[in-house]
Scaffold this active site. Structure first.
Site, mmCIF file in Angstrom:
data_model
loop_
_atom_site.group_PDB
_atom_site.id
_atom_site.type_symbol
_atom_site.label_atom_id
_atom_site.label_comp_id
_atom_site.label_asym_id
_atom_site.label_seq_id
_atom_site.Cartn_x
_atom_site.Cartn_y
_atom_site.Cartn_z
ATOM 1 N N ARG A 185 22.297 3.162 -16.108
ATOM 2 C CA ARG A 185 23.044 2.264 -15.916
ATOM 3 C C ARG A 185 24.137 1.363 -15.669
ATOM 4 N NH1 ARG A 185 19.203 -2.631 -19.166
ATOM 5 N NH2 ARG A 185 17.613 -2.559 -17.594
ATOM 6 N N TYR A 207 16.619 -0.839 -8.854
ATOM 7 C CA TYR A 207 16.315 0.497 -10.359
ATOM 8 C C TYR A 207 17.007 0.413 -11.258
ATOM 9 C CZ TYR A 207 19.655 3.955 -7.296
ATOM 10 O OH TYR A 207 20.135 4.624 -7.196
ATOM 11 N N GLU A 208 17.213 1.222 -12.432
ATOM 12 C CA GLU A 208 17.726 1.031 -13.754
ATOM 13 C C GLU A 208 17.759 -0.743 -13.774
ATOM 14 O OE1 GLU A 208 17.634 3.639 -14.804
ATOM 15 O OE2 GLU A 208 18.070 5.383 -12.882
ATOM 16 N N GLY A 209 17.063 -1.342 -13.835
ATOM 17 C CA GLY A 209 16.692 -2.980 -14.260
ATOM 18 C C GLY A 209 17.279 -3.675 -13.184
ATOM 19 N N GLN A 219 18.882 -7.552 -15.613
ATOM 20 C CA GLN A 219 20.463 -6.767 -16.112
ATOM 21 C C GLN A 219 21.642 -8.320 -16.538
ATOM 22 O OE1 GLN A 219 21.762 -3.776 -16.208
ATOM 23 N NE2 GLN A 219 20.360 -3.540 -15.122
#
Lengths: 597, 597
Positions: free
Chosen positions: B294, B438-440, B445
């Site tokens: 992240r 992406y990556e949440g 978040q």
């Protein structure tokens, strides 16, 4: 992209229930009653949904090609255009004298919204034609009108507007294209234009370019620009096509989006043209169509907000992911649809409030386009024109900025899938990005609004506008449910006048204060204006709910969206007032050479 | 894109002057003094500017191709990767035990920022490797470490993280890929993963996939997920490559941007893998690398903000268009450079304040990554870890959202030219758009920050953070010039605690209040956090100006940018407080089926 369903119910709400277009048309075009208007909307929507929308993604993928000096549009574009012409759509709002149907401009604007939502890149071909026709109708000689309008109005030919050159876009005073008289009353044009939308293509037999150029003895700067008509093929006395003229497509621009539209570099190499209107008045004449073109660009914001919203809504109802924190909404499924999650709803409601709000804003303007053109008295025409002169830059700047925000939120609803071409929302975002650049960037709209319109008129051009808001807020018939909206607008109305005076006072000391405040001021005006429209929509919905309407859900959704707008979008004015008031110093103090080290 | 010049002066300001990394490294890596750090930065910057940056545009145009089941990367990518490995960059921050240089993670983060700014798509190949290495270092058996780490650390092999499936991204509990024990301790994996960045390519001999899958007896949902190592080629006992494993690239995704990176559909068809860490603890184990991933995505926001800003700044200094309202700035030229216009400056200053502010935010986090890993006492490690657990979702969500805003402003500075590929800013915007997905996603978040971190800890995880702000504001040594910033932060600090308690109280009644506030809350935290960092930057700059520094202009620019941030960006908190407090009802009242008619 999921199949588009044009938002006819919402369009009818705005047209008939909110803005009373039936009564409006009764004044200016008596044949156009509600039933005929609806029939035309339905017919157009069917064409747009069935023929145009399916060509949007393929048009993006395939793009335009330049083959042996001629532009080939994506598969299907030409056939669709032929069908469009066969159905008579190009002539809808054009002068009956030259074969048009003479229907109001406002109806043309709504029709453009439909095709723009279905396929923006395609819509730009007939869209640019409308600009050319409007300019020739307004400023052409009888001979020019007779020569060019019938074939443009039938759609047999199309048109363009050729303004930009590599070294000048906003600052047209710098343009270099030369027009030399050849002695027979015509001119020879030489120069290179760039970014010419629909500049060449295979949809029509001929293309009529309206070109900004400079006469040999022209004064420098913007006072030395003239307009010319330069056809791709010259036109013989009998109206048949003559020789190929000296204008050609040098290359196609490689763009972020709107790939289906041919954005051309056009080389004028001794091309034959005729002067359109008075010499050296070209920039002034161009503005008669530029205002309509700016409303056209605003429609693009609506189009991408609407198509993005539809895609995101469909996806959010179907995509199962996670459980609602307040308890399963789809307990028999593996997960809940993501529309159960508050943050997805925040994104969807934002898109909904903006796209419906933008639509109201555009129709508010469209009605005034008719009035400015056709009202019985010069006072009424002037009043509408004054309103338009303020509403147009707001609509263009505000709607195109928020259209992009909305299109980006649509993509966000898809998570990672939004980044992949197959869902269409990334194309929607790419296509959308041009809207706040062309026909004058947001910065240009903002200077026009604050500098040329509001401050130069000592605030007078705001009057019609602020009176609308006052009138709404003070209406004794308002239902109690409207009080929070009226209170909020009353406060903002006062604040708005104060902010405007504040900038005016600062600008007397330092002209940079205008530019420093301008874009935030434009957005601030836009949010207040849209707040006024949502308050009116709520009033209309409340009135309908008070009857025994069988569309209770529709009107309740309007109320929920109005509430959302006031609670979640309108507070953006809080930040804007603060940044506007922060003044020019925080922008101007840093020397240009010290922005990076 | 104009030639990129990596912002080494600004990086050094943040590292050495603001965050005292020299002293920090003295504790954790004594060899890394300022001179060595600067030498490494310079060497990396030269490689990134000379080798990587020129491949960014061509990588976008050419993209990746799938030929006979193998992915071919754009021309030049493979050679650049070889040079990168030859110079030892992959091993920089990796464990010395397996051939790494053992330098701090924070330095690796700064190096990643450099290459990300030069060429984001390329950077994702070694970037994903770092994630795989980190996971194996943290959770692998000795045998797995010995088998995979040396070749990964040298760069001879690369790695991936295989999480997403078509029907599950955020909600990994739904994943279906199966891992069946085959009796010899290894597993046979079957399933299809999508969106696998760097999933296949021709840069390295082998690719080590870290795969989330389900054991046959695994509990449903997130508690039944395990991690596996699945190499593209199996590895023989002597370390040499064995047979091709049953994992293959089924297709490449067609994306909006980052075309130079191969985003693969990976088919696992009886692929041989080994269990990584404890069975059914995969999701938990994955989070040890997810937090670093992240921060990596946050770097992408910085990268595109920086490269967009540089392009826009260069263009704005050179493009002549219009005259400054406050008098000609280039009287001998045909027009003034557009950086003379206040609104262009507003856009440039926004980009400058954001990209430098984001950089400070990332380095603030990076320092705590080192401390959490290496500090002498568990208390210190825990304190840094607590801080990171709050800063990571803010940095990821806030920076990627503002990176996109900044990249879009960069494009806007170019007017219509920004929409054309040749300037590179449209690619920059397209590449950037993935970062908040992406990556949440930002929504993920925000729920992590507000729900899992702040509310679940009863606000305790905010403590370290708010103490930093209090400490700054109450420092008696603050110069008087800092008072407006300290006053503003003191007010916001109190407001922030109040807002957090407000949401906490509402959430007790209705859990949807968390999701309804979450993204606005994350952005609100981000603006306050960045305000704190800009205030500290101003303090540092004032101290330097008080000495006889020969870089007066540099430090004065810092002061001007801090002022701009407080006057033009921080007021966004005004809107956010209002929308956060508006509550969940305005999002939840509309039934899902009534969003459109």
């Amino acid at each position: 992209m999921s199949k588009i369903k044009l938002p006819l119910r919402d369009i009818e709400f705005a047209l008939f229930e909110l803005f009373h277009f039936e009564e409006h048309y009764a004044d200016y075009c008596p044949s156009l009653d509600r039933s005929l208007t609806k029939a035309l909307l339905n017919e157009s929507a069917r064409f747009c949904e069935d023929i145009l929308a399916p060509l949007s993604a393929s048009g993006d993928t395939e793009g335009c090609r330049l083959v042996d000096g001629e532009v080939i549009t994506p598969a299907g574009f030409k056939t669709a255009y032929q069908q469009y012409c066969d159905a008579g759509w190009p002539s809808l709002a054009r002068s009956a004298e030259f074969g048009g149907q003479g229907l109001p401009q406002s109806l043309g604007i709504v029709m453009n919204e439909l095709s723009a939502t279905a396929n923006y890149a395609w819509t730009m071909y007939p869209g640019l034609s409308q600009g050319a026709m409007h300019t020739i109708e307004s400023h052409g000689s009888d001979f020019q009108k007779q020569t060019y309008l019938p074939a443009l109005i039938s759609g047999e030919w199309t048109g363009t507007m050729c303004l930009t050159e590599a070294h000048c876009g906003t600052d047209l005073g710098l343009l270099k294209t030369k027009a030399t008289p050849v002695g027979d009353g015509s001119f020879s044009l030489t120069g290179t234009k760039i970014f010419i939308s629909s500049g060449d293509h295979d949809l029509a037999q001929n293309i009529v370019h309206i070109v900004l150029a400079r006469l040999p003895d022209a004064p420098a700067g913007t006072k030395g620009i003239s307009l010319f008509i330069v056809p791709k093929f010259t036109v013989n006395a009998d109206g048949s096509l003559g020789a190929r003229n000296g204008v050609s497509c040098g290359s196609l621009e490689h763009k972020m989006g709107i790939h289906g539209n041919a954005t051309c570099v056009l080389n004028f190499d001794g091309a034959v043209g005729t002067l359109l209107g008075e010499a050296n008045k070209g920039l002034h004449l161009m503005f008669t169509f530029m205002n309509l073109a700016r409303l056209g660009a605003a429609l693009q914001g609506i189009a991408h907000a609407e198509s993005g919203f539809q895609a995101a809504l469909n996806y959010s109802r179907e995509r199962l992911q996670g459980r609602s924190l307040s308890g399963a909404k789809n307990p028999t499924g593996v997960a809940d649809p993501i529309i159960s999650h508050p943050d997805v709803r925040r994104m969807l409601m934002t898109q909904k409030a903006l796209s419906e709000g933008m639509r109201m804003m555009a129709y508010f303007a469209a009605k005034r386009v008719d009035i400015a053109q056709h009202a019985a008295t010069p006072e009424k025409r002037q009043m509408a024109q004054d309103m338009l002169s303020v509403v147009t830059p707001i609509a263009k700047g505000f709607i195109t900025e928020l259209g992009f925000e909305s299109a980006s939120l649509a993509l966000q609803c898809f998570g990672g899938h939004g980044y992949i071409k197959e869902w269409g929302v990334e194309q929607n975002l790419r296509d959308c990005r041009i809207a706040s650049l062309y026909e004058g960037t947001t910065g240009v709209q903002a200077l026009d609004l604050l500098g040329r319109k509001i401050l130069l008129s000592d605030g007078k051009l705001m009057d019609g506008f602020t009176k609308c808001i006052q009138h709404f807020c003070q209406d004794p018939t308002n239902a109690p449910e409207l009080s929070p909206y009226a209170d909020s607008l009353t406060r903002l109305h006062t604040e708005w006048l104060g902010v405007t005076q504040h900038i005016g006072a600062l600008a007397q000391q330092n002209p940079d204060e205008v530019g420093a405040a301008s874009v935030d001021y434009l957005m601030y005006c836009g949010y207040i204006f849209m707040g006024y429209l949502w308050a009116r929509a709520a009033k209309t919905a409340l009135a309908a709910l008070a009857t025994s309407s069988d569309e209770q859900d529709f009107y309740r959704a309007k109320l929920a969206t109005a509430r959302f707008y006031f609670e979640r979008i309108l507070p953006r004015t809080l930040t804007l007032v603060a940044t506007i008031k922060s003044g020019a110093n925080n922008l101007m103090e840093l020397p240009a050479e010290q922005f990076a080290f």
